[in-house]
Scaffold this motif. Structure first.
Motif: not given
Length: 170
Positions: A60-83
């Protein structure tokens, strides 16, 4: 000082909003425009080797680094705000919202990323949607590269935009 600046603008440069009649680059002046609600949706895909895709999905998208989906979700939001900090001639925009979705695509062993960005302003949000998708896809790659480097980021494209001078639908 201009390096490699075209001396005589051609038809292409006359149709590009960020190039003036002399061939100089500039930020588009939107001061004369009326603010309106604008929206853009972009999409991209991260394609994995079959075994890696199945491992990601089974966990379910969980890795040793944590949730890959949730991390990508936050990164996408941050990137959109900083375009505007990443794309030199983009206007800083007070975004009304960014929505990202991540869908497992079993037939292609991929995760499809979709971003919809909204703003009430004088200019559109296509670049913000495309940036959000791009960085979300890059983050999925970063979170899973320990499993394989045979990961492909593909099909990043604008699906639709509304508001402003014209609408677009792929």
């Amino acid at each position: 000082m201009s390096i490699n600046k075209q001396k005589t603008p051609n038809t292409l440069t006359h149709n590009l909003s960020h190039i003036d009649a002399k061939g100089d680059v500039h930020m588009v002046d939107v001061s004369h425009k009326t603010a309106s609600q604008r929206q853009a949706t972009a999409q991209g895909r991260v394609i994995f080797p079959q075994a890696v895709y199945q491992q990601i999905k089974d966990n379910d998208g969980m890795s040793k680094k944590g949730s890959i989906i949730q991390t990508a979700h936050i990164a996408g939001i941050m990137a959109g705000k900083r375009t505007h900090e990443l794309i030199p001639l983009c206007h800083p925009l007070p975004l009304d919202g960014i929505n990202l979705t991540f869908d497992y695509q079993d037939d292609s062993h991929s995760i499809q990323v979709t971003a919809t960005v909204k703003v009430t302003h004088k200019t559109g949000v296509e670049m913000e949607a495309l940036t959000a998708v791009s960085v979300a896809c890059l983050t999925l790659y970063d979170m899973t590269k320990a499993l394989s480097h045979d990961i492909i980021i593909s099909d990043i494209q604008l699906l639709q935009k509304t508001g402003g001078k014209s609408d677009y639908q792929l």
